[in-house]
Enzyme design. Structure first.
Site, PDB file in Angstrom:
ATOM      1  N   LYS A  11      46.894  59.816   0.740  1.00  0.00           N
ATOM      2  CA  LYS A  11      46.768  58.875  -0.701  1.00  0.00           C
ATOM      3  C   LYS A  11      46.725  60.068  -1.560  1.00  0.00           C
ATOM      4  O   LYS A  11      46.942  61.201  -1.329  1.00  0.00           O
ATOM      5  CB  LYS A  11      45.370  58.416  -0.594  1.00  0.00           C
ATOM      6  N   PHE A  59      36.477  45.891  -5.968  1.00  0.00           N
ATOM      7  CA  PHE A  59      37.146  47.197  -6.174  1.00  0.00           C
ATOM      8  C   PHE A  59      38.614  47.153  -6.408  1.00  0.00           C
ATOM      9  O   PHE A  59      39.198  48.263  -6.405  1.00  0.00           O
ATOM     10  CB  PHE A  59      37.005  47.942  -4.601  1.00  0.00           C
ATOM     11  N   ARG A  87      43.893  54.574  13.560  1.00  0.00           N
ATOM     12  CA  ARG A  87      42.502  54.187  13.101  1.00  0.00           C
ATOM     13  C   ARG A  87      41.441  55.188  13.609  1.00  0.00           C
ATOM     14  O   ARG A  87      40.734  55.634  12.776  1.00  0.00           O
ATOM     15  CB  ARG A  87      42.143  52.791  13.361  1.00  0.00           C
ATOM     16  N   THR A  93      36.075  54.026   7.127  1.00  0.00           N
ATOM     17  CA  THR A  93      36.756  53.738   5.631  1.00  0.00           C
ATOM     18  C   THR A  93      35.855  54.566   4.526  1.00  0.00           C
ATOM     19  O   THR A  93      36.405  55.344   3.972  1.00  0.00           O
ATOM     20  CB  THR A  93      36.809  52.484   5.414  1.00  0.00           C
ATOM     21  N   ARG A 104      39.357  61.329   7.688  1.00  0.00           N
ATOM     22  CA  ARG A 104      38.399  61.224   6.345  1.00  0.00           C
ATOM     23  C   ARG A 104      37.487  61.923   6.307  1.00  0.00           C
ATOM     24  O   ARG A 104      36.829  62.446   5.247  1.00  0.00           O
ATOM     25  CB  ARG A 104      38.122  59.671   6.491  1.00  0.00           C
ATOM     26  N   ASN A 114      39.758  58.280   0.014  1.00  0.00           N
ATOM     27  CA  ASN A 114      39.466  58.480   1.288  1.00  0.00           C
ATOM     28  C   ASN A 114      40.658  59.088   2.076  1.00  0.00           C
ATOM     29  O   ASN A 114      40.449  59.003   3.173  1.00  0.00           O
ATOM     30  CB  ASN A 114      38.855  57.254   1.861  1.00  0.00           C
ATOM     31  N   HIS A 117      45.572  55.796   4.748  1.00  0.00           N
ATOM     32  CA  HIS A 117      45.513  54.373   4.834  1.00  0.00           C
ATOM     33  C   HIS A 117      46.312  54.136   6.019  1.00  0.00           C
ATOM     34  O   HIS A 117      47.050  54.994   6.488  1.00  0.00           O
ATOM     35  CB  HIS A 117      46.104  53.525   3.662  1.00  0.00           C
TER      36      HIS A 117
END
Length: 142
Positions: A11, A59, A87, A93, A104, A114, A117
């Site tokens: 991100k 959000f 994951r 998250t 994260r 965070n 993704h």
């Protein structure tokens, strides 16, 4: 275990903080092959389309604004049980709940920013990969 592909985004905050190399090193150390990758700056329309399942949630607008705030890296990872393993290394998250040593925990700035993704299922991985990559942009190495 099955050989799978999963979709991943680094991100804007992690790109801006020069964490691309560190995150790629984690992917490769975890046994993933990066079989497609590119940097891009999402338009509002691209971000809204990608996150369409969240439209109407409180959000959504903030997520779209954040995801269009700077360049991102999108990549396809391939490996055994790739979706779940990716994951696991991403962490929760909410970075406040992420285990030490996860992406994260180490690279997130906030709940929205965070750092990464990842697809939540094989089916969503297929859809997300197709959203950003043509078949001739993916190069399996296994």
């Amino acid at each position: 275990m099955a050989l799978e592909r999963t979709f991943s985004i680094i991100k804007p905050n992690a790109v801006a903080n020069n964490n691309i190399g560190a995150i790629y090193a984690r992917f490769e150390s975890a046994g993933f092959n990066i079989i497609a990758a590119k940097m891009l700056h999402l338009t509002k329309e691209q971000a809204e389309g990608f996150y369409a399942e969240h439209k109407g949630r409180p959000f959504f607008d903030g997520l779209v604004e954040f995801m269009t705030s700077g360049p991102i890296m999108v990549q396809v990872l391939e490996g055994e049980n790739a979706v779940q393993r990716h994951r696991d290394i991403m962490g929760a998250t909410n970075p406040d709940n992420a285990l030490a040593g996860t992406l994260r925990a180490d690279f997130a700035d906030s709940f929205t920013a965070n750092a990464v993704h990842g697809s939540d299922a094989v089916e969503s991985a297929q859809r997300e990969i197709a959203y950003f990559f043509a078949a001739d942009e993916i190069f399996p190495r296994s």
